[in-house]
Design a protein around this motif. Sequence first.
Motif, PDB file in Angstrom:
ATOM      1  N   ARG A 118       4.296  16.741   2.580  1.00  0.00           N
ATOM      2  CA  ARG A 118       5.516  17.447   2.964  1.00  0.00           C
ATOM      3  C   ARG A 118       5.489  17.902   4.419  1.00  0.00           C
ATOM      4  NH1 ARG A 118       8.425  18.945  -1.731  1.00  0.00           N
ATOM      5  NH2 ARG A 118       7.239  18.674  -3.668  1.00  0.00           N
ATOM      6  N   VAL A 119       4.327  17.796   5.062  1.00  0.00           N
ATOM      7  CA  VAL A 119       4.199  18.180   6.467  1.00  0.00           C
ATOM      8  C   VAL A 119       4.418  16.980   7.382  1.00  0.00           C
ATOM      9  CG1 VAL A 119       2.662  19.268   8.177  1.00  0.00           C
ATOM     10  CG2 VAL A 119       2.582  20.005   5.805  1.00  0.00           C
ATOM     11  N   VAL A 120       4.394  15.775   6.821  1.00  0.00           N
ATOM     12  CA  VAL A 120       4.496  14.565   7.642  1.00  0.00           C
ATOM     13  C   VAL A 120       5.717  14.572   8.557  1.00  0.00           C
ATOM     14  CG1 VAL A 120       4.894  12.067   7.536  1.00  0.00           C
ATOM     15  CG2 VAL A 120       3.063  13.096   6.189  1.00  0.00           C
ATOM     16  N   PRO A 121       6.912  14.955   8.096  1.00  0.00           N
ATOM     17  CA  PRO A 121       8.045  14.989   9.033  1.00  0.00           C
ATOM     18  C   PRO A 121       7.787  15.880  10.244  1.00  0.00           C
ATOM     19  CG  PRO A 121       8.840  15.136   6.777  1.00  0.00           C
ATOM     20  CD  PRO A 121       7.341  15.257   6.705  1.00  0.00           C
ATOM     21  N   LEU A 122       7.030  16.948  10.057  1.00  0.00           N
ATOM     22  CA  LEU A 122       6.689  17.805  11.197  1.00  0.00           C
ATOM     23  C   LEU A 122       5.746  17.089  12.147  1.00  0.00           C
ATOM     24  CD1 LEU A 122       6.083  21.269   9.466  1.00  0.00           C
ATOM     25  CD2 LEU A 122       8.189  20.353  10.426  1.00  0.00           C
ATOM     26  N   LEU A 123       4.779  16.358  11.604  1.00  0.00           N
ATOM     27  CA  LEU A 123       3.833  15.636  12.449  1.00  0.00           C
ATOM     28  C   LEU A 123       4.544  14.593  13.291  1.00  0.00           C
ATOM     29  CD1 LEU A 123       0.889  15.026   9.940  1.00  0.00           C
ATOM     30  CD2 LEU A 123       1.255  16.959  11.485  1.00  0.00           C
ATOM     31  N   VAL A 124       5.597  14.017  12.744  1.00  0.00           N
ATOM     32  CA  VAL A 124       6.317  12.955  13.444  1.00  0.00           C
ATOM     33  C   VAL A 124       7.275  13.527  14.483  1.00  0.00           C
ATOM     34  CG1 VAL A 124       7.941  11.037  13.158  1.00  0.00           C
ATOM     35  CG2 VAL A 124       6.099  11.386  11.498  1.00  0.00           C
ATOM     36  N   THR A 125       7.893  14.673  14.191  1.00  0.00           N
ATOM     37  CA  THR A 125       8.979  15.163  15.041  1.00  0.00           C
ATOM     38  C   THR A 125       8.643  16.391  15.880  1.00  0.00           C
ATOM     39  OG1 THR A 125       9.861  16.544  13.241  1.00  0.00           O
ATOM     40  CG2 THR A 125      10.703  14.287  13.435  1.00  0.00           C
ATOM     41  N   ARG A 126       7.860  17.332  15.362  1.00  0.00           N
ATOM     42  CA  ARG A 126       7.688  18.602  16.073  1.00  0.00           C
ATOM     43  C   ARG A 126       7.011  18.470  17.432  1.00  0.00           C
ATOM     44  NH1 ARG A 126      11.301  21.985  14.600  1.00  0.00           N
ATOM     45  NH2 ARG A 126      10.196  23.517  15.848  1.00  0.00           N
ATOM     46  N   GLY A 173       5.256   5.261  11.290  1.00  0.00           N
ATOM     47  CA  GLY A 173       6.045   4.412  10.406  1.00  0.00           C
ATOM     48  C   GLY A 173       5.313   4.093   9.117  1.00  0.00           C
ATOM     49  N   HIS A 174       4.009   3.860   9.224  1.00  0.00           N
ATOM     50  CA  HIS A 174       3.233   3.511   8.036  1.00  0.00           C
ATOM     51  C   HIS A 174       3.209   4.656   7.027  1.00  0.00           C
ATOM     52  CE1 HIS A 174       0.025   1.919   5.489  1.00  0.00           C
ATOM     53  NE2 HIS A 174      -0.439   3.147   5.495  1.00  0.00           N
ATOM     54  N   VAL A 175       2.893   5.877   7.483  1.00  0.00           N
ATOM     55  CA  VAL A 175       2.759   6.975   6.523  1.00  0.00           C
ATOM     56  C   VAL A 175       4.108   7.338   5.912  1.00  0.00           C
ATOM     57  CG1 VAL A 175       0.651   7.890   7.563  1.00  0.00           C
ATOM     58  CG2 VAL A 175       2.871   8.760   8.332  1.00  0.00           C
ATOM     59  N   LEU A 176       5.181   7.254   6.706  1.00  0.00           N
ATOM     60  CA  LEU A 176       6.501   7.521   6.135  1.00  0.00           C
ATOM     61  C   LEU A 176       6.847   6.490   5.069  1.00  0.00           C
ATOM     62  CD1 LEU A 176       8.508   8.481   9.344  1.00  0.00           C
ATOM     63  CD2 LEU A 176       7.847  10.008   7.484  1.00  0.00           C
ATOM     64  N   ASN A 177       6.519   5.240   5.332  1.00  0.00           N
ATOM     65  CA  ASN A 177       6.797   4.187   4.366  1.00  0.00           C
ATOM     66  C   ASN A 177       5.923   4.338   3.125  1.00  0.00           C
ATOM     67  OD1 ASN A 177       8.124   1.518   3.762  1.00  0.00           O
ATOM     68  ND2 ASN A 177       5.984   0.882   3.652  1.00  0.00           N
ATOM     69  N   GLU A 223      -2.535  -1.929   3.380  1.00  0.00           N
ATOM     70  CA  GLU A 223      -1.475  -2.155   4.352  1.00  0.00           C
ATOM     71  C   GLU A 223      -1.861  -1.586   5.715  1.00  0.00           C
ATOM     72  OE1 GLU A 223       1.457  -3.723   4.238  1.00  0.00           O
ATOM     73  OE2 GLU A 223       1.185  -4.410   2.179  1.00  0.00           O
ATOM     74  N   LEU A 224      -2.516  -0.434   5.718  1.00  0.00           N
ATOM     75  CA  LEU A 224      -2.961   0.164   6.967  1.00  0.00           C
ATOM     76  C   LEU A 224      -3.936  -0.765   7.678  1.00  0.00           C
ATOM     77  CD1 LEU A 224      -3.076   2.694   8.859  1.00  0.00           C
ATOM     78  CD2 LEU A 224      -5.082   3.388   7.538  1.00  0.00           C
ATOM     79  N   GLU A 225      -4.921  -1.278   6.945  1.00  0.00           N
ATOM     80  CA  GLU A 225      -5.923  -2.149   7.559  1.00  0.00           C
ATOM     81  C   GLU A 225      -5.293  -3.425   8.091  1.00  0.00           C
ATOM     82  OE1 GLU A 225      -8.960  -1.197   8.155  1.00  0.00           O
ATOM     83  OE2 GLU A 225      -8.614   0.692   7.107  1.00  0.00           O
ATOM     84  N   ARG A 226      -4.380  -4.004   7.334  1.00  0.00           N
ATOM     85  CA  ARG A 226      -3.716  -5.224   7.773  1.00  0.00           C
ATOM     86  C   ARG A 226      -2.884  -4.958   9.017  1.00  0.00           C
ATOM     87  NH1 ARG A 226      -3.833 -10.174   9.173  1.00  0.00           N
ATOM     88  NH2 ARG A 226      -1.982 -11.423   8.711  1.00  0.00           N
ATOM     89  N   GLY A 227      -2.182  -3.840   9.026  1.00  0.00           N
ATOM     90  CA  GLY A 227      -1.392  -3.492  10.203  1.00  0.00           C
ATOM     91  C   GLY A 227      -2.262  -3.257  11.427  1.00  0.00           C
ATOM     92  N   LEU A 228      -3.409  -2.602  11.236  1.00  0.00           N
ATOM     93  CA  LEU A 228      -4.324  -2.384  12.357  1.00  0.00           C
ATOM     94  C   LEU A 228      -4.885  -3.697  12.879  1.00  0.00           C
ATOM     95  CD1 LEU A 228      -6.241   0.772  11.079  1.00  0.00           C
ATOM     96  CD2 LEU A 228      -4.622   0.674  12.983  1.00  0.00           C
ATOM     97  N   ASP A 229      -5.174  -4.630  11.969  1.00  0.00           N
ATOM     98  CA  ASP A 229      -5.654  -5.951  12.394  1.00  0.00           C
ATOM     99  C   ASP A 229      -4.640  -6.602  13.330  1.00  0.00           C
ATOM    100  OD1 ASP A 229      -7.979  -5.774  10.951  1.00  0.00           O
ATOM    101  OD2 ASP A 229      -7.212  -6.874   9.219  1.00  0.00           O
TER     102      ASP A 229
END
Length: 243
Positions: A118-126, A173-177, A223-229
Amino acid sequence: MTEPPAKRGKSRSGTPKSDGSAPGRSDSPVTRAAVLDAALAIIDSDGVEGLSMRRLADKVGRDPMVIYRHVPNKAAVLDGVAEIIIAKLSVDPTAADWDAQLRAVARDFRELALAHPRVVPLLVTRPLATPLGLRPPSVVRPLEDMLALLTRAGFSGADALHIYRALFGFLYGHVLNELQEVVERPDETDEVLRLGLHRLPISEFPLLRELAPLLAAYDGAAELERGLDILLTGLSAALPGPA
């Protein structure tokens, strides 16, 4: 013979003095850290919409005016909550393998996001709402350390900044998805039904229907690992710097 109750101090008007604490609440000192920890607990439980200065004061066990001495308004509380989460993210600027260090940072960021969804939107925007030089040092430190890591690895300062922006743009984008997949996953067992793809014309969205099993079997870590690759390999190949 019983002793009379202890006298409380009075103001000039004759009313008892208030120490700023609510009746029956703790008399331990209130700090900014304690206020922000209480705010984080409320947001973790009920989201940003569940946070108010009155509720925060109740959580801390003090009169709201005591809370305002440490955080002037709700916006400052939200900034502070984002600050204490980001402060948990560390980058080793002396790491020998820049790629491995960025991957470790990405995994840590994902774990923080899943621990406090529930804090993720703050991490992205604040953090974006405050000029860089006015942000707390703990918020700016990961950027400084990552720039140090990448420039020591051989990237130019401009390219190091590009890598930082690309990495965190991807992570946000990854964590929101991933959180959307976790929170909004319906109960139907069939993948097409569970994803609501049966509502889309099959003639217009054949690939989405075909990939329904893969879309339904979402694995955030994989998905995170594939995206990082894809991201880090591409950046390493495209930017001049370390081989």
